[in-house]
Scaffold this motif. Sequence first.
Motif, short mmCIF file in Angstrom:
data_model
loop_
_atom_site.label_atom_id
_atom_site.label_comp_id
_atom_site.label_asym_id
_atom_site.label_seq_id
_atom_site.Cartn_x
_atom_site.Cartn_y
_atom_site.Cartn_z
N ASP A 98 82.82 46.65 73.56
CA ASP A 98 83.34 45.48 74.28
C ASP A 98 82.27 44.39 74.26
O ASP A 98 81.08 44.65 74.48
CB ASP A 98 83.66 45.89 75.72
N ARG A 99 82.69 43.18 73.99
CA ARG A 99 81.76 42.05 73.95
C ARG A 99 80.99 41.90 75.25
O ARG A 99 79.84 41.45 75.26
CB ARG A 99 82.56 40.79 73.65
N GLU A 100 81.60 42.28 76.36
CA GLU A 100 80.93 42.19 77.67
C GLU A 100 79.90 43.30 77.87
O GLU A 100 79.10 43.24 78.79
CB GLU A 100 81.97 42.23 78.79
N ASP A 101 79.90 44.32 77.02
CA ASP A 101 78.95 45.44 77.12
C ASP A 101 77.77 45.28 76.17
O ASP A 101 77.16 46.26 75.76
CB ASP A 101 79.66 46.76 76.78
N ARG A 102 77.41 44.03 75.84
CA ARG A 102 76.39 43.79 74.80
C ARG A 102 75.07 44.50 75.08
O ARG A 102 74.37 44.87 74.16
CB ARG A 102 76.19 42.31 74.56
N ALA A 103 74.73 44.73 76.33
CA ALA A 103 73.45 45.39 76.64
C ALA A 103 73.42 46.84 76.18
O ALA A 103 72.34 47.39 75.94
CB ALA A 103 73.17 45.30 78.14
N ILE A 104 74.58 47.45 76.02
CA ILE A 104 74.63 48.86 75.65
C ILE A 104 73.98 49.13 74.28
O ILE A 104 73.36 50.17 74.08
CB ILE A 104 76.08 49.40 75.67
N PHE A 168 92.59 53.13 70.16
CA PHE A 168 92.07 52.19 71.15
C PHE A 168 91.83 52.95 72.44
O PHE A 168 92.68 53.75 72.86
CB PHE A 168 93.07 51.05 71.39
N LEU A 169 90.70 52.69 73.08
CA LEU A 169 90.37 53.27 74.38
C LEU A 169 90.46 52.21 75.47
O LEU A 169 90.38 52.54 76.65
CB LEU A 169 88.97 53.89 74.35
N GLN A 170 90.57 50.95 75.06
CA GLN A 170 90.78 49.82 75.97
C GLN A 170 91.92 48.99 75.40
O GLN A 170 92.43 49.27 74.32
CB GLN A 170 89.52 48.96 76.08
N ASP A 171 92.27 47.95 76.12
CA ASP A 171 93.32 47.05 75.66
C ASP A 171 93.00 46.53 74.27
O ASP A 171 91.86 46.12 74.00
CB ASP A 171 93.47 45.88 76.65
N GLU A 172 93.97 46.53 73.40
CA GLU A 172 93.79 46.11 72.01
C GLU A 172 93.29 44.67 71.88
O GLU A 172 92.67 44.31 70.88
CB GLU A 172 95.12 46.27 71.28
N GLU A 173 93.53 43.84 72.88
CA GLU A 173 93.12 42.44 72.83
C GLU A 173 91.67 42.22 73.29
O GLU A 173 91.17 41.10 73.27
CB GLU A 173 94.06 41.57 73.68
N THR A 174 90.99 43.27 73.70
CA THR A 174 89.60 43.15 74.16
C THR A 174 88.72 42.65 73.02
O THR A 174 88.76 43.19 71.91
CB THR A 174 89.08 44.52 74.65
N ASP A 175 87.94 41.61 73.28
CA ASP A 175 87.01 41.09 72.27
C ASP A 175 85.90 42.10 72.02
O ASP A 175 85.34 42.67 72.96
CB ASP A 175 86.38 39.77 72.74
N VAL A 176 85.58 42.32 70.74
CA VAL A 176 84.54 43.27 70.39
C VAL A 176 83.23 42.53 70.07
O VAL A 176 83.23 41.38 69.67
CB VAL A 176 84.96 44.20 69.23
N LEU A 177 82.16 43.25 70.23
CA LEU A 177 80.82 42.72 70.05
C LEU A 177 80.53 42.36 68.61
O LEU A 177 80.90 43.09 67.69
CB LEU A 177 79.81 43.77 70.55
N ARG A 178 79.84 41.24 68.44
CA ARG A 178 79.39 40.80 67.11
C ARG A 178 77.88 40.56 67.19
O ARG A 178 77.33 40.31 68.25
CB ARG A 178 80.09 39.50 66.72
N MET A 179 77.25 40.61 66.04
CA MET A 179 75.80 40.44 65.98
C MET A 179 75.37 39.13 66.64
O MET A 179 74.37 39.09 67.36
CB MET A 179 75.33 40.49 64.52
N GLU A 180 76.12 38.06 66.42
CA GLU A 180 75.72 36.77 66.97
C GLU A 180 75.83 36.70 68.49
O GLU A 180 75.34 35.75 69.10
CB GLU A 180 76.50 35.62 66.31
N ASP A 181 76.44 37.71 69.13
CA ASP A 181 76.51 37.76 70.58
C ASP A 181 75.21 38.23 71.22
O ASP A 181 75.07 38.22 72.42
CB ASP A 181 77.64 38.71 71.03
N THR A 182 74.28 38.68 70.39
CA THR A 182 73.00 39.20 70.88
C THR A 182 71.85 38.40 70.27
O THR A 182 72.07 37.56 69.40
CB THR A 182 72.83 40.69 70.50
N ARG A 183 70.68 38.72 70.65
CA ARG A 183 69.49 38.11 70.06
C ARG A 183 68.84 39.06 69.07
O ARG A 183 67.70 38.89 68.68
CB ARG A 183 68.48 37.74 71.15
N MET A 184 69.57 40.09 68.65
CA MET A 184 69.01 41.09 67.76
C MET A 184 69.06 40.59 66.32
O MET A 184 70.01 39.93 65.92
CB MET A 184 69.80 42.40 67.88
N ASN A 185 68.03 40.91 65.56
CA ASN A 185 67.96 40.64 64.12
C ASN A 185 67.70 41.95 63.41
O ASN A 185 66.86 42.73 63.82
CB ASN A 185 66.81 39.68 63.79
N TYR A 186 68.44 42.16 62.35
CA TYR A 186 68.21 43.34 61.52
C TYR A 186 68.62 42.98 60.11
O TYR A 186 69.65 42.37 59.91
CB TYR A 186 69.03 44.53 62.01
#
Length: 188
Positions: A98-104, A168-186
Amino acid sequence: MAQAGGTGPIGPFPPSVADSDEARDEYDRMRRRLLWKMPSGLYVVGSTDRGERRNGMTMNWVTQISFDPKWIGISVEHGAFTHELIDAGGVFALSLIDREDRAIVRKFTKPVEVDLDAKTLNGFPYLEKFTGAPVLAQSVAYLDCEVRERLEAGNHTFFVGEVLDCGFLQDEETDVLRMEDTRMNYGG
């Protein structure tokens, strides 16, 4: 996840920068920035040796590569514990976060603490679906795969897995996390 490399600029280089250390270094930095701009998701890949060992690892090098059969590919660095487990067990599960779970995703950048009895990875509950590779219970969705092909690609292995189970374990419309949502570089 840390920036890969650390060994200095890596070629090949275009002729315009080939003769100058400073120009090669600048070109290499620019190339990494450009590669980081390529859109990609950010996931947790679950792995097991199909025995007692489990792991979850933050990953962004994932792609669908076939419609028929349904295959996805993931790229895992040779020295990673996840590589060892996928190589041994021949399975992996991709958890879409989930995009809101970016810290995970920061909790899965190193081998994790596993509690087999409680079915947790670093304290996060996991499920075992078709292959037995762990799926984070709080995922938006998952793809449970069995390895069909392996391709050695530089310092990584590109594991090609056939999707044997998904959901799906959550609502299908839930936004998923993308690399640009974080400050991580790889990569790059």
